[in-house]
Enzyme design. Structure first.
Site, PDB file in Angstrom:
ATOM      1  N   GLU A  94      43.852  44.653  45.009  1.00 55.36           N
ATOM      2  CA  GLU A  94      43.784  43.148  45.748  1.00 55.36           C
ATOM      3  C   GLU A  94      42.448  42.722  45.590  1.00 55.36           C
ATOM      4  O   GLU A  94      42.039  43.236  45.271  1.00 55.36           O
ATOM      5  CB  GLU A  94      44.378  43.373  47.354  1.00 55.36           C
ATOM      6  CG  GLU A  94      44.310  41.816  48.031  1.00 55.36           C
ATOM      7  CD  GLU A  94      44.243  42.687  48.935  1.00 55.36           C
ATOM      8  OE1 GLU A  94      44.903  42.331  50.473  1.00 55.36           O
ATOM      9  OE2 GLU A  94      43.329  42.844  50.128  1.00 55.36           O
ATOM     10  N   TYR A 127      44.496  33.852  46.099  1.00 59.34           N
ATOM     11  CA  TYR A 127      44.514  35.359  46.511  1.00 59.34           C
ATOM     12  C   TYR A 127      46.164  36.108  45.675  1.00 59.34           C
ATOM     13  O   TYR A 127      46.615  35.198  44.821  1.00 59.34           O
ATOM     14  CB  TYR A 127      45.294  35.668  47.606  1.00 59.34           C
ATOM     15  CG  TYR A 127      45.631  36.861  48.155  1.00 59.34           C
ATOM     16  CD1 TYR A 127      44.862  37.711  48.968  1.00 59.34           C
ATOM     17  CD2 TYR A 127      46.799  37.761  47.798  1.00 59.34           C
ATOM     18  CE1 TYR A 127      45.256  38.804  50.119  1.00 59.34           C
ATOM     19  CE2 TYR A 127      47.450  38.719  47.957  1.00 59.34           C
ATOM     20  CZ  TYR A 127      46.879  39.331  48.897  1.00 59.34           C
ATOM     21  OH  TYR A 127      47.035  41.047  49.134  1.00 59.34           O
TER      22      TYR A 127
END
Length: 374
Positions: free
Chosen positions: A186, A101
């Site tokens: 993101e 991530y």
């Protein structure tokens, strides 16, 4: 403004951030064409502006052409978290060795950009923070200073990615963020494939609403989004407030998303059913309040309105003036319950008293009255 995943993918490609091969289909004919460009096994991803689409059945892995055609047709007919699927992104199936991530956002408290990373990807960052907080690394980036190598080395070590690969990725994300006035970039997951490639195979980008309105290069995105909106949503966007239609009969209006959400929770706690979420935003003018309340009062499913204002940047007298203007110029048979506290509240009370609207100071009392209907 939230971007669809395929729009975010194109932005990532523009900044040379590696992504998987993909094909966008807006109908069954285009879906068939995509099956030739990226044959099964592949992934069908519903293009909706909502989270948790995987858990809602919005991401489907297909193995055969028959499976692909059947799943694609079903996905076009499906609603994902109450959102209609108007497009499907067909992506190649990637052989994943590891999922990670990484995200870049803005910390308004520190007034710095924040780079967030975790070696655990493919899940919500909030879930990681609760279950495995030690795996989250946050580093601050100075807006006007080039990111130092030692910062990038720390992130590279945390994700176990070669320094040069991480440097290229962070610099590309930073440039994308700055040049497009993003609120969030993101990548989840960022994957390492079995062949050693690093790919961004799912992504989310949020642009600053104000910048989208004034930037000619993003005008097409704005116009497309406006065409997708219903009339109420278009009015809300035009006048700068947030509007969400729900299933109940009580409209809840506040200034600030947190305050409005908390007000809705209280309505629900005392047995009411919120029917509209409406956040006026900060510094709401009487014109914005007037337009927002007029929109709410036109809804036939709404029979009462709870307005909760904590005056700071938003002046209570401005809110009261907007409410009073609506009541003076329209026949209203719906009950209003108003709580005012803060900046110019006494003047706001006076304005509302002149049109016969009592004002509450106690929040629980106001909510209970709104739920009971008087």
């Amino acid at each position: 403004m939230y971007l669809y995943e395929y729009e975010a993918l194109e932005l990532l490609r523009k900044y040379n951030i590696p992504v998987e091969k993909s094909c966008l289909a807006r109908n069954l004919k285009e879906l068939k064409e995509c099956s030739r460009i990226i044959p099964p096994p592949n992934v069908l991803k519903a293009q909706v502006l909502t989270g948790m689409r995987g858990k809602a059945g919005g991401i489907i892995f297909t193995e055969t052409l028959e499976d692909f055609e059947k799943s694609g047709k079903a996905l076009f007919q499906k609603r994902i978290n109450n959102s209609k699927v108007n497009a499907i992104l067909v992506s190649e199936r990637v052989d994943i060795r590891r999922e990670m991530y990484i995200a870049l956002t803005y910390d308004r408290t520190l007034r710095k950009f924040t780079l967030i990373s975790s070696p655990l990807g493919g899940m919500d960052i909030e879930e990681i923070a609760i279950k495995n907080p030690k795996y989250i690394l946050k580093v601050s980036l100075e807006p006007l200073i080039e990111t130092p190598d030692f910062v990038i080395r720390a992130v590279a070590k945390h994700l176990d990615i070669p320094f040069q690969e991480m440097k290229k990725l962070v610099e590309a994300m930073y440039n994308l963020f700055i040049e497009n006035k993003c609120e969030l970039v993101e990548i989840n997951p960022l994957v390492l494939t079995s062949s050693g490639e690093i790919l961004a195979i799912d992504r989310k980008i949020v642009l600053d609403d104000v910048y989208v309105r004034i930037n000619p290069s993003l005008r097409n995105l704005l116009e497309k989004r406006l065409r997708e909106m219903g009339e109420s949503e278009r009015i809300a966007f035009e006048y700068g407030f947030s509007y969400v239609r729900l299933e109940g009969n009580i409209a809840v209006i506040g200034n600030g998303a947190g305050l409005t959400m908390a007000s809705m929770d209280l309505v629900h706690l005392y047995g009411g059913k919120p029917g509209i979420f409406l956040d006026l935003g900060g510094g709401a003018s009487s014109q914005r309040v007037e337009k927002a309340l007029s929109l709410v009062l036109q809804d036939p499913q709404i029979d009462r309105v709870f307005i909760n204002i904590l005056g700071g940047i938003t002046r209570c007298d401005e809110v009261a003036t907007g409410i009073a203007n609506v009541l003076k110029n329209a026949s209203n048979k719906k009950k209003l319950f108003v709580r005012l506290l803060g900046n110019n509240e006494e003047l706001g009370r006076k304005i509302l008293s002149e049109v016969g609207i009592p004002v509450f100071t106690d929040l629980k009392e106001a909510v209970k009255k709104a739920v009971k209907g008087g």
